[in-house]
Write an enzyme that holds these catalytic residues in place. Structure first.
Site, PDB file in Angstrom:
ATOM      1  N   TYR A   4      13.299  17.470  55.571  1.00 25.20           N
ATOM      2  CA  TYR A   4      13.221  17.608  54.116  1.00 25.20           C
ATOM      3  C   TYR A   4      14.659  17.756  53.587  1.00 25.20           C
ATOM      4  O   TYR A   4      15.514  18.291  54.294  1.00 25.20           O
ATOM      5  CB  TYR A   4      12.358  18.857  53.831  1.00 25.20           C
ATOM      6  CG  TYR A   4      12.151  19.166  52.387  1.00 25.20           C
ATOM      7  CD1 TYR A   4      11.246  18.421  51.631  1.00 25.20           C
ATOM      8  CD2 TYR A   4      12.837  20.214  51.777  1.00 25.20           C
ATOM      9  CE1 TYR A   4      11.061  18.715  50.285  1.00 25.20           C
ATOM     10  CE2 TYR A   4      12.648  20.506  50.446  1.00 25.20           C
ATOM     11  CZ  TYR A   4      11.760  19.751  49.698  1.00 25.20           C
ATOM     12  OH  TYR A   4      11.580  20.041  48.374  1.00 25.20           O
ATOM     13  N   ILE A  53      16.598  19.671  51.888  1.00 26.40           N
ATOM     14  CA  ILE A  53      17.472  20.851  51.972  1.00 26.40           C
ATOM     15  C   ILE A  53      17.668  21.343  53.407  1.00 26.40           C
ATOM     16  O   ILE A  53      18.465  22.241  53.645  1.00 26.40           O
ATOM     17  CB  ILE A  53      16.997  22.020  51.074  1.00 26.40           C
ATOM     18  CG1 ILE A  53      15.732  22.669  51.629  1.00 26.40           C
ATOM     19  CG2 ILE A  53      16.779  21.570  49.633  1.00 26.40           C
ATOM     20  CD1 ILE A  53      15.450  24.041  50.994  1.00 26.40           C
ATOM     21  N   LYS A  54      16.958  20.791  54.360  1.00 22.79           N
ATOM     22  CA  LYS A  54      17.062  21.272  55.747  1.00 22.79           C
ATOM     23  C   LYS A  54      18.377  20.793  56.388  1.00 22.79           C
ATOM     24  O   LYS A  54      19.128  20.041  55.784  1.00 22.79           O
ATOM     25  CB  LYS A  54      15.844  20.824  56.549  1.00 22.79           C
ATOM     26  CG  LYS A  54      14.501  21.275  55.944  1.00 22.79           C
ATOM     27  CD  LYS A  54      14.257  22.778  56.061  1.00 22.79           C
ATOM     28  CE  LYS A  54      13.187  23.301  55.117  1.00 22.79           C
ATOM     29  NZ  LYS A  54      11.822  23.012  55.483  1.00 22.79           N
ATOM     30  N   ASN A  55      18.619  21.201  57.637  1.00 21.67           N
ATOM     31  CA  ASN A  55      19.955  20.976  58.215  1.00 21.67           C
ATOM     32  C   ASN A  55      20.330  19.512  58.402  1.00 21.67           C
ATOM     33  O   ASN A  55      21.511  19.177  58.357  1.00 21.67           O
ATOM     34  CB  ASN A  55      20.125  21.762  59.512  1.00 21.67           C
ATOM     35  CG  ASN A  55      20.426  23.232  59.220  1.00 21.67           C
ATOM     36  OD1 ASN A  55      20.350  23.660  58.066  1.00 21.67           O
ATOM     37  ND2 ASN A  55      20.785  23.993  60.229  1.00 21.67           N
ATOM     38  N   ILE A  56      19.360  18.647  58.665  1.00 21.56           N
ATOM     39  CA  ILE A  56      19.601  17.216  58.462  1.00 21.56           C
ATOM     40  C   ILE A  56      18.409  16.684  57.664  1.00 21.56           C
ATOM     41  O   ILE A  56      17.347  17.312  57.648  1.00 21.56           O
ATOM     42  CB  ILE A  56      19.756  16.387  59.762  1.00 21.56           C
ATOM     43  CG1 ILE A  56      18.441  16.265  60.529  1.00 21.56           C
ATOM     44  CG2 ILE A  56      20.888  16.919  60.639  1.00 21.56           C
ATOM     45  CD1 ILE A  56      18.427  15.136  61.553  1.00 21.56           C
TER      46      ILE A  56
END
Ligand SMILES: *Cc1c(COP(=O)(O)O)cnc(C)c1O
Length: 389
Positions: free
Chosen positions: A183, A185-188
């Site tokens: 998603y 906003i996640k880290n990738i």
């Protein structure tokens, strides 16, 4: 208070020409659905995590769902998880007709407490879904010990924790299944997307079948050869496969993952150095033996000694142009679960305590020093201005 107003988003994906060119390459290739780019992305994910199999899907929700399905979790079963999470963690248990059983968090890491898990084990318990809150690993030795003793599957919700480690091992590879989110906003990110990693060959075969309509590839290849029109549905599966267009973004995001975690870590370090000196702000505690992936940077406000509550604090940040968030609204506070399971205030005191005080501050790899300083100055100014005398 700094004079010039800035606008700081809560998060911002780090996308460059590498991702854009890879997407163009896919669009021009003529193959848009699950294909070579998904396969290459899966190989990168598996190699990065030193695990045998990675299966990409269209969300972490799907990843969690097919993990429970692959494990055969169904009606009459119970699955233990945390109330301090996104609704998906609980929904996937309900999708399978099983019962979610919540075990409260510890107040330092906001991760599920192994002692609370022990209290919730019954004859019906089949699995545990620990959530690595904010990118910091749960106490996996304790959790795995409980799981082994009672014959439970561990499905890690590693939505925050791609790149995080526990005792030198990657989060997502500490249980039987590890689920990641891509998603924005996640880290990738892949725009939307997810993956399951596992070392089990049998589980991987099941996961691949379940993500694409219950179709077993090998069964039909055997009779008709690859590329044939013939296929067989062997069980009830889902349509959760990832598009090669999105996998192209993920491929190039993986190249930046370690660097982006270092950039996040640097910002988190600046935050903690500044806020650690301020009475009224508790900074995140990082445990020994973990590598934090810094998906979230969450502070706790000492609301008892403030003239404003957490919501008003976030409002004041917003007025200064800073977008903050709350992770998470406890599961038992949402009307749906409350009415379905009869939850009450007081059921999970540590989650409630955290919820009333917690604020996730902006954190993204390309956040500049000026932006970080602007957040720091404003957070401190708002805290100082609103202290009870
Ligand atoms: C984001 C998130 C999910 C869901 O991920 P999607 O890819 O949006 O389905 C699940 N669990 C946690 C803890 C999350 O933060």
């Amino acid at each position: 208070m700094p004079e010039k107003k800035m606008n700081i988003p809560f998060s911002k994906p780090w996308i460059g020409k590498e991702e854009i060119n890879e997407v163009i390459d896919t669009l021009q290739s003529g193959w848009l659905t699950t294909g070579p780019k998904c396969e290459a992305f899966e190989k990168k994910l598996a190699d990065y995590n030193s695990v045998k199999h990675a299966i990409v899907v269209d969300s972490c929700t799907a990843a969690l769902h097919i993990s429970l399905a692959a494990e055969g979790i169904g009606a009459g079963d119970e699955v233990i998880t945390t109330p301090f999470t996104f609704c998906s963690t609980v929904n996937v248990i309900l999708f399978q007709g099983a019962k979610p059983v919540l075990a409260d968090i510890d107040s330092e890491t906001f991760n599920i407490s192994p002692a609370e898990i022990k209290k919730k084990i019954s004859k019906k318990t089949k699995a545990i879904i620990p959530v690595h809150y904010g990118g910091q690993s749960c106490s996996m030795d304790e959790i795995n010990e409980i799981a082994e003793k009672h014959g439970l599957a561990v499905v890690e919700d590693a939505a925050h924790a791609l790149g995080a480690e526990y005792k030198g091992k990657k989060c997502g590879t500490l249980g039987k299944y590890g689920c990641f989110s891509f998603y924005p906003i996640k880290n990738i990110t892949t725009g939307e997307g997810g993956a399951v990693v596992t070392d089990s060959d049998a589980a991987a075969e099941q996961l691949r079948c379940l993500r694409y309509c219950g179709i077993k590839k090998d069964a039909w290849k055997r009779y008709y050869g690859a590329g044939s029109w013939y296929y067989e549905v062997t069980q009830l599966g889902f349509k959760y496969n990832m598009s090669d267009v999105l996998a192209s973004i993920g491929l190039r995001q993986m190249d930046k993952l370690d660097k982006s975690i270092l950039m996040r870590e640097k910002i988190a370090g600046r935050y903690s150095k500044a806020f650690g000196a301020i009475e009224g702000i508790a900074v995140p505690e990082v445990k020994e033996n973990v590598k934090h992936a810094w998906h979230l940077y969450a502070i706790l406000l000492d609301v008892e000694n403030m003239k404003i509550d957490r919501n008003q604090f976030i409002e004041q940040l917003k007025k200064a142009g800073i977008a903050a968030s709350v992770n998470f609204i406890p599961i038992h506070f949402h009307p749906y679960y409350k009415s379905r399971f009869g939850f009450n205030r007081g059921d999970f005191p540590n989650s409630e305590f955290a919820f009333e005080r917690i604020v996730s501050l902006p954190l993204y790899p390309t956040m500049s020093k000026a932006e970080t300083d602007y957040v720091i100055d404003n957070v401190i100014a708002i805290v100082e201005k609103n202290k009870k005398s």
